[in-house]
Design an enzyme around this catalytic site. Structure first.
Site, PDB file in Angstrom:
ATOM      1  N   GLU A 202       0.830  -1.216   0.000  1.00  0.00           N
ATOM      2  CA  GLU A 202       0.000   0.000   0.000  1.00  0.00           C
ATOM      3  C   GLU A 202       0.855   1.252   0.000  1.00  0.00           C
ATOM      4  O   GLU A 202       1.896   1.293   0.655  1.00  0.00           O
ATOM      5  CB  GLU A 202      -0.841   0.060   1.273  1.00  0.00           C
ATOM      6  N   CYS A 529       5.707 -10.684  12.244  1.00  0.00           N
ATOM      7  CA  CYS A 529       5.466 -11.434  13.479  1.00  0.00           C
ATOM      8  C   CYS A 529       6.703 -12.272  13.802  1.00  0.00           C
ATOM      9  O   CYS A 529       7.163 -13.054  12.974  1.00  0.00           O
ATOM     10  CB  CYS A 529       4.245 -12.345  13.307  1.00  0.00           C
ATOM     11  N   CYS A 532       5.819 -16.363  13.666  1.00  0.00           N
ATOM     12  CA  CYS A 532       5.589 -17.139  12.440  1.00  0.00           C
ATOM     13  C   CYS A 532       6.045 -16.414  11.177  1.00  0.00           C
ATOM     14  O   CYS A 532       5.994 -16.977  10.095  1.00  0.00           O
ATOM     15  CB  CYS A 532       4.109 -17.497  12.311  1.00  0.00           C
ATOM     16  N   HIS A 547      -4.133 -11.931  15.317  1.00  0.00           N
ATOM     17  CA  HIS A 547      -2.938 -12.724  15.121  1.00  0.00           C
ATOM     18  C   HIS A 547      -2.308 -13.066  16.476  1.00  0.00           C
ATOM     19  O   HIS A 547      -1.986 -14.219  16.745  1.00  0.00           O
ATOM     20  CB  HIS A 547      -1.962 -11.924  14.255  1.00  0.00           C
ATOM     21  N   HIS A 551      -1.940 -16.804  18.230  1.00  0.00           N
ATOM     22  CA  HIS A 551      -0.732 -17.419  18.799  1.00  0.00           C
ATOM     23  C   HIS A 551      -0.922 -17.730  20.273  1.00  0.00           C
ATOM     24  O   HIS A 551      -0.434 -18.737  20.775  1.00  0.00           O
ATOM     25  CB  HIS A 551       0.471 -16.499  18.601  1.00  0.00           C
TER      26      HIS A 551
HETATM   27  N1  DCP Z   1      -1.456  -9.700   5.231  1.00  0.00           N
HETATM   28  C1  DCP Z   1      -1.162 -10.609   6.228  1.00  0.00           C
HETATM   29  N2  DCP Z   1      -2.071 -10.856   7.217  1.00  0.00           N
HETATM   30  C2  DCP Z   1      -3.243 -10.199   7.247  1.00  0.00           C
HETATM   31  C3  DCP Z   1      -3.556  -9.262   6.249  1.00  0.00           C
HETATM   32  C4  DCP Z   1      -2.632  -9.053   5.243  1.00  0.00           C
HETATM   33  O1  DCP Z   1      -0.074 -11.190   6.220  1.00  0.00           O
HETATM   34  N3  DCP Z   1      -4.094 -10.434   8.237  1.00  0.00           N
HETATM   35  C5  DCP Z   1      -0.501  -9.541   4.129  1.00  0.00           C
HETATM   36  C6  DCP Z   1      -0.862 -10.462   2.996  1.00  0.00           C
HETATM   37  C7  DCP Z   1      -1.530  -9.591   1.995  1.00  0.00           C
HETATM   38  C8  DCP Z   1      -0.812  -8.287   2.210  1.00  0.00           C
HETATM   39  O2  DCP Z   1      -0.533  -8.233   3.617  1.00  0.00           O
HETATM   40  O3  DCP Z   1      -1.358 -10.080   0.664  1.00  0.00           O
HETATM   41  C9  DCP Z   1      -1.620  -7.084   1.819  1.00  0.00           C
HETATM   42  O4  DCP Z   1      -2.805  -7.022   2.607  1.00  0.00           O
HETATM   43  P1  DCP Z   1      -4.177  -6.542   2.009  1.00  0.00           P
HETATM   44  O5  DCP Z   1      -5.132  -6.311   3.107  1.00  0.00           O
HETATM   45  O6  DCP Z   1      -3.942  -5.438   1.037  1.00  0.00           O
HETATM   46  O7  DCP Z   1      -4.727  -7.819   1.272  1.00  0.00           O
HETATM   47  P2  DCP Z   1      -4.413  -8.345  -0.151  1.00  0.00           P
HETATM   48  O8  DCP Z   1      -3.484  -7.486  -0.907  1.00  0.00           O
HETATM   49  O9  DCP Z   1      -3.997  -9.766  -0.034  1.00  0.00           O
HETATM   50  O10 DCP Z   1      -5.850  -8.328  -0.828  1.00  0.00           O
HETATM   51  P3  DCP Z   1      -6.694  -7.086  -1.333  1.00  0.00           P
HETATM   52  O11 DCP Z   1      -5.903  -5.847  -1.054  1.00  0.00           O
HETATM   53  O12 DCP Z   1      -6.921  -7.317  -2.772  1.00  0.00           O
HETATM   54  O13 DCP Z   1      -7.969  -7.133  -0.549  1.00  0.00           O
END
Ligand code: DCP
Ligand code: MG
Length: 613
Positions: A202, A529, A532, A547, A551
């Site tokens: 982002e 983290c 993990c 999260h 854990h």
């Molecule tokens: N991430 C993570 N654990 C989470 C949320 C996100 O490890 N609980 C990581 C994996 C995601 C990345 O951060 O790929 C980006 O988070 P996003 O919320 O932007 O989710 P995504 O990019 O996967 O999906 P989208 O943005 O299309 O909803």
């Protein structure tokens, strides 16, 4: 568990899963059509009886209690009080309107299913198949195919498999994600050298200048940027454009995946857009806040927030900047003091401590003056994601007769306010939030005056922490005031966090969670983290809490199963001491053995169950 007014059921009787909504969420893009009842039922059935489930229940109970308390407060509000708070709210809205700035154009970019997309890029055979990145314990993300089944980030993988039997789960590889993230950042820098990356996937890009310089619309820039990202990485992103970052982030989610949404810099368009916007879409309002606002005040949209603004002020504005300024002003008044040096102390959500001071031409003591100068100091620090905020006054002038040397004064009322608050406030990183100076977090319910010290200055601290909602005990700060000549010694740096255990001997997971491998949980570089390796930047407030909780639950389950095994072994071979072998949780495990009845299904049993299924 919680009773939800809009959850479609009360969770009693033959449909207990209907109330099990702490784990279920369809707030992510691509999850609108998910069969909510099916997901809730499966999640409920698979976690029932586990420590994880118990932990979720505790969280629900805390929220429910809060809902009851807030409802009771509402009932007690008199007509006069409501009209007073309406005036307060109206004034705040007028102030905000006056500070509205529509001259900027911000773009927020968010990669689509980032980790999953990178994995698919590198292994095209995964294309079109439901895919998640993570492990059987915890998923980092899921692609859009998997989301249709209710699979999402921060969900245990074994539950996700039950929801979507064909789900492919691949382990995360952060090097890869960092590599692709770097490529996207190069693209952003071509549009704004000072772009703000808030996580690997982002970023906020100020496109005001580039739109003006090139005489092109923000829409064109958004398309061009998305195309360039695709050309450079082979990955898609979604983009939102708006006059400020908060709105730009909301907009980037609207046409996900691989889409864009442009909110024009136009007052009417913005008001129309916001009025129907579900509150959950606003950064900082997570499921707990959503739940409270809905169940206490019937608020679902931003427009309803405006309609209920008097109630919001009455119930939730306890720890605003105005309160801190007022507390300090009251103490100065009590002591008969005016001060000339105002210090603002901030602790950001990444634990960075900032101290900013201003020496004034005149001595001040009123809350209005303190607030005005504090706001100036604060605005210079924006944007900001806050964990703690404090104000301190020094360089006193004594207005009480008979006292003339301000530096010889002995002062009291060193105030520490420990406000155990939800994650949604503590890391609410919008300019609006701080410009507002208000804490709209409804879970900011508690305040305790912990300590009063003799000191060379007066200080008021508001500390939003995110322990409350998961029924954890916030660490108490013990502050020992300094006594340097200026009276502006940096006291908060001397604050020693003391972790308090709850009544099960458990302490805050982010402070002291140690898993079965002896690893402590903390956030490496504030987003990885340590247990993990999952990456969760600060802005994933609730996910981070989940999260940690996961854990914690995992650790407790391990303890539990170790205890059970140990119990068995001890029964079979009573002379063998197992304590040394069971470290690092041996001590805790031994203590817990007394109370444990073995009624919880260990988490590894879930894994076995999942394998069988
Ligand atoms: N991430 C993570 N654990 C989470 C949320 C996100 O490890 N609980 C990581 C994996 C995601 C990345 O951060 O790929 C980006 O988070 P996003 O919320 O932007 O989710 P995504 O990019 O996967 O999906 P989208 O943005 O299309 O909803
Ligand atoms: Mg993303």
């Amino acid at each position: 568990m919680a009773t939800s007014s809009s959850g479609g059921g009360n969770g009693d009787g033959d449909r207990p899963w209907q109330s099990y909504h702490t784990v279920y969420t369809n707030a992510k893009a691509g999850m609108d059509g998910v069969d909510k009842e099916r997901v809730q039922k499966i999640v409920y059935e698979m976690s029932k009886g586990s420590k994880y489930f118990e932990n979720e229940k505790r969280k629900e109970a805390t929220i429910n209690q809060k809902i009851e308390d807030l409802r009771a407060q509402c009932v007690l509000l008199t007509d006069e009080q409501i009209s007073f708070y309406q005036t307060v709210a109206d004034k705040r809205i007028i102030d905000l309107e006056a500070s509205r700035d529509l001259s900027k154009t911000w773009l927020h970019s968010d990669m689509d299913a980032f980790y999953a997309a990178v994995e698919t890029l590198e292994n095209p055979s995964l294309k079109g198949k439901p895919l998640a990145v993570g492990s059987m314990s915890m998923l980092c993300t899921a692609n859009y195919e998997a989301r249709k089944f209710g699979v999402r980030a921060a969900m245990p993988g074994f539950i996700a498999r039950k929801l979507c039997p064909d789900l492919i789960v691949v382990p995360p590889n952060f090097q890869k994600y960092t590599y692709y993230s770097e490529l996207t950042r190069k693209v952003f820098s071509n549009y704004d050298a000072d772009f703000i990356a808030t996580s690997l996937d982002e970023a906020y890009v100020n496109i005001t200048d580039i739109c003006n310089d090139k005489s092109v619309s923000s829409e064109q820039i958004a398309s061009e940027l998305r195309n360039t990202i695709y050309e450079q990485t082979g990955l898609t992103c979604s983009v939102g454009v708006a006059p400020n970052r908060l709105l730009a982030k909301v907009c980037s989610d609207i046409n996900k995946p691989n889409g864009q949404f442009i909110l024009p810099n136009d007052y009417k368009a913005i008001m129309t857009f916001i009025s129907s916007l579900p509150i959950r879409k606003v950064g900082g309002i997570g499921k707990v806040t959503e739940h409270l606002l809905r169940d206490v005040l019937g608020i679902n949209t931003c427009e309803q927030m405006l309609q209920k603004s008097a109630y919001l002020c009455a119930l939730f504005s306890e720890h605003s900047t105005a309160d801190i300024a007022e507390a300090l002003s009251n103490d100065m008044h009590e002591e008969g003091l005016c001060g000339r040096t105002l210090t603002l102390k901030l602790k950001t959500s990444s634990f960075e401590v900032r101290t900013r001071a201003t020496s004034l031409q005149t001595y001040i003591h009123s809350k209005e003056d303190i607030l005005a100068h504090a706001s100036k100091l604060l605005k210079a620090e924006l944007p900001l994601s806050l964990r703690l905020m404090g104000l301190r006054m020094s360089q006193f002038y004594d207005v009480k007769p008979g006292r003339h040397d301000p530096m010889q004064k002995t002062l009291k009322n060193f105030i520490i306010k420990d406000a155990s608050q939800s994650t949604s406030c503590s890391s609410y990183s919008s300019d609006q939030h701080l410009r507002n100076g208000a804490n709209i977090d409804p879970s900011a319910a508690e305040e305790s005056c912990l300590s009063k010290f003799e000191s060379g200055h007066l200080m008021a601290v508001c500390e939003p922490e995110d322990y409350q909602q998961s029924n954890q005990i916030a660490p108490v700060k013990v502050c020992r005031p300094g006594n340097d000549a200026s009276g502006i010694k940096d006291n908060a740096d001397e604050c020693v966090p003391q972790v308090h255990a709850d009544n099960e001997g458990r302490s805050n997971p982010e402070e002291s969670l140690t898993n079965q491998n002896g690893k402590m949980l903390w956030w490496i570089d504030d987003y990885i983290c340590s247990v993990c390796g999952a990456e969760l930047p600060q802005c994933f407030i609730e996910e981070r809490q989940e999260h940690s909780d996961y854990h914690l639950a995992e650790m407790l389950q391990k303890e539990e199963s170790l205890n059970n095994r140990r119990g068995l072994l001890q029964r079979e071979r009573p002379v063998v001491s197992l304590v040394g072998k069971i470290s690092p949780v041996g001590d805790v495990a031994r203590k817990k053995q007394k109370t444990s009845k073995g009624k919880f299904i260990p988490i590894d049993a879930f894994f076995n169950r999942y394998k069988k299924d």
